[in-house]
Write a protein that holds these residues in place. Sequence first.
Motif, PDB file in Angstrom:
ATOM      1  N   THR A  95       1.067   4.829  -5.198  1.00  0.00           N
ATOM      2  CA  THR A  95      -0.113   4.823  -4.402  1.00  0.00           C
ATOM      3  C   THR A  95      -0.349   5.825  -3.700  1.00  0.00           C
ATOM      4  O   THR A  95       0.430   6.875  -3.293  1.00  0.00           O
ATOM      5  CB  THR A  95       0.455   3.376  -3.519  1.00  0.00           C
ATOM      6  OG1 THR A  95       1.264   3.753  -2.606  1.00  0.00           O
ATOM      7  CG2 THR A  95       0.451   2.254  -4.347  1.00  0.00           C
ATOM      8  N   GLU A  96      -1.648   5.765  -3.219  1.00  0.00           N
ATOM      9  CA  GLU A  96      -2.390   6.916  -2.480  1.00  0.00           C
ATOM     10  C   GLU A  96      -1.488   6.836  -1.136  1.00  0.00           C
ATOM     11  O   GLU A  96      -1.010   7.735  -0.636  1.00  0.00           O
ATOM     12  CB  GLU A  96      -3.602   6.707  -2.139  1.00  0.00           C
ATOM     13  CG  GLU A  96      -4.204   7.559  -1.082  1.00  0.00           C
ATOM     14  CD  GLU A  96      -5.594   7.000  -0.697  1.00  0.00           C
ATOM     15  OE1 GLU A  96      -5.870   7.775   0.344  1.00  0.00           O
ATOM     16  OE2 GLU A  96      -6.267   6.364  -1.161  1.00  0.00           O
ATOM     17  N   GLY A  97      -0.993   5.635  -0.680  1.00  0.00           N
ATOM     18  CA  GLY A  97      -0.491   5.544   0.548  1.00  0.00           C
ATOM     19  C   GLY A  97       0.931   5.992   0.771  1.00  0.00           C
ATOM     20  O   GLY A  97       1.258   6.826   1.510  1.00  0.00           O
ATOM     21  N   VAL A 132       0.818  -1.224   0.054  1.00  0.00           N
ATOM     22  CA  VAL A 132      -0.262  -0.089   0.100  1.00  0.00           C
ATOM     23  C   VAL A 132       0.910   1.139  -0.144  1.00  0.00           C
ATOM     24  O   VAL A 132       0.278   2.417  -0.003  1.00  0.00           O
ATOM     25  CB  VAL A 132      -0.977  -0.074   1.201  1.00  0.00           C
ATOM     26  CG1 VAL A 132      -2.070  -1.067   1.036  1.00  0.00           C
ATOM     27  CG2 VAL A 132      -0.482   0.068   2.580  1.00  0.00           C
ATOM     28  N   VAL A 133       2.196   1.142  -0.018  1.00  0.00           N
ATOM     29  CA  VAL A 133       3.090   2.250  -0.065  1.00  0.00           C
ATOM     30  C   VAL A 133       4.101   2.105  -1.301  1.00  0.00           C
ATOM     31  O   VAL A 133       4.937   2.703  -1.120  1.00  0.00           O
ATOM     32  CB  VAL A 133       3.801   2.730   1.294  1.00  0.00           C
ATOM     33  CG1 VAL A 133       2.750   3.045   2.299  1.00  0.00           C
ATOM     34  CG2 VAL A 133       4.741   1.435   1.544  1.00  0.00           C
ATOM     35  N   LEU A 157      -5.673   1.414   5.148  1.00  0.00           N
ATOM     36  CA  LEU A 157      -5.243   0.963   3.813  1.00  0.00           C
ATOM     37  C   LEU A 157      -5.188  -0.535   3.792  1.00  0.00           C
ATOM     38  O   LEU A 157      -5.595  -1.106   3.094  1.00  0.00           O
ATOM     39  CB  LEU A 157      -4.152   1.673   2.979  1.00  0.00           C
ATOM     40  CG  LEU A 157      -4.145   3.278   2.907  1.00  0.00           C
ATOM     41  CD1 LEU A 157      -2.704   3.793   2.514  1.00  0.00           C
ATOM     42  CD2 LEU A 157      -5.071   3.368   1.864  1.00  0.00           C
ATOM     43  N   ILE A 208      -2.031   6.454   8.622  1.00  0.00           N
ATOM     44  CA  ILE A 208      -2.180   6.334   7.460  1.00  0.00           C
ATOM     45  C   ILE A 208      -2.003   4.874   6.842  1.00  0.00           C
ATOM     46  O   ILE A 208      -2.885   4.674   6.037  1.00  0.00           O
ATOM     47  CB  ILE A 208      -0.819   7.062   6.711  1.00  0.00           C
ATOM     48  CG1 ILE A 208      -0.668   8.574   6.981  1.00  0.00           C
ATOM     49  CG2 ILE A 208      -0.497   6.708   5.290  1.00  0.00           C
ATOM     50  CD1 ILE A 208       0.862   9.121   6.704  1.00  0.00           C
ATOM     51  N   ALA A 266       1.954   8.664  -1.444  1.00  0.00           N
ATOM     52  CA  ALA A 266       1.769   9.954  -1.271  1.00  0.00           C
ATOM     53  C   ALA A 266       1.688  10.644   0.107  1.00  0.00           C
ATOM     54  O   ALA A 266       2.121  11.576   0.491  1.00  0.00           O
ATOM     55  CB  ALA A 266       0.728  10.285  -2.344  1.00  0.00           C
ATOM     56  N   ARG A 267       0.803  10.000   0.796  1.00  0.00           N
ATOM     57  CA  ARG A 267       0.265  10.359   2.150  1.00  0.00           C
ATOM     58  C   ARG A 267       1.460  10.215   3.009  1.00  0.00           C
ATOM     59  O   ARG A 267       1.839  11.360   3.968  1.00  0.00           O
ATOM     60  CB  ARG A 267      -0.831   9.753   2.558  1.00  0.00           C
ATOM     61  CG  ARG A 267      -2.129  10.115   1.870  1.00  0.00           C
ATOM     62  CD  ARG A 267      -3.148   9.063   2.271  1.00  0.00           C
ATOM     63  NE  ARG A 267      -3.905   9.341   3.438  1.00  0.00           N
ATOM     64  CZ  ARG A 267      -4.371   8.583   4.249  1.00  0.00           C
ATOM     65  NH1 ARG A 267      -4.898   7.605   3.715  1.00  0.00           N
ATOM     66  NH2 ARG A 267      -4.720   8.900   5.795  1.00  0.00           N
TER      67      ARG A 267
END
Length: 197
Positions: A43-45, A38-39, A90, A86, A47-48
């Motif tokens: 991925t959104e992860g 998820v990272v 996910l 975070i 970016a966060r």
Amino acid sequence: MLKVGLTGGIGSGKSEVSRRLSARGAMVIDADKIAREVVEPGTEGLARVVAVFGDEVLRQDGTLDRERLGSIVFADSERLAALNAIVHPLVGARVAELQSRADEHAVVVYDVPLLAENGLAPMYDVVVVVDAADEVRLARLVGVRGMTEQDARARIAAQAAREDRLAVADVVIPNEGSLEDLDARVDDLWAELSART
């Protein structure tokens, strides 16, 4: 479907037990593996994570520098909580997706390093804790994984105390001996889990 929560402190041998259960027919859902997925780049992860921790947690190729991030969060409980906020949602969404694929007679093993820390024991039909003394785990982390003693101690300290993990266990797998000893214990565990489905 039998939901089995598998946990153990870093260096306890939980991954060895997970591999052996998979080889015997369990469906293993590995939270650490999913946490890496998820990272991944794009991925959104990721970016966060970068938005919170900065570009210094990235390698030149754009992948997450897990060691650098680990050295930041395992020394600071607030930063660790920020990372968990975070990543955990996910991971939860991906776990639910994988779980939906299991049939009704499956033994589904959730490999969850932070099961005790996050109060997740009630989510499972059976909680299995792989247990080894802190000194044994420290020796494995330094000798096998190549961590510095300081880093290994910080990671052990960031996790639940051994007593806290044992308190949530339905089954304890002692793992301070040989891999042959561990195989025998996993055989017994698999027989017990299979009988419950």
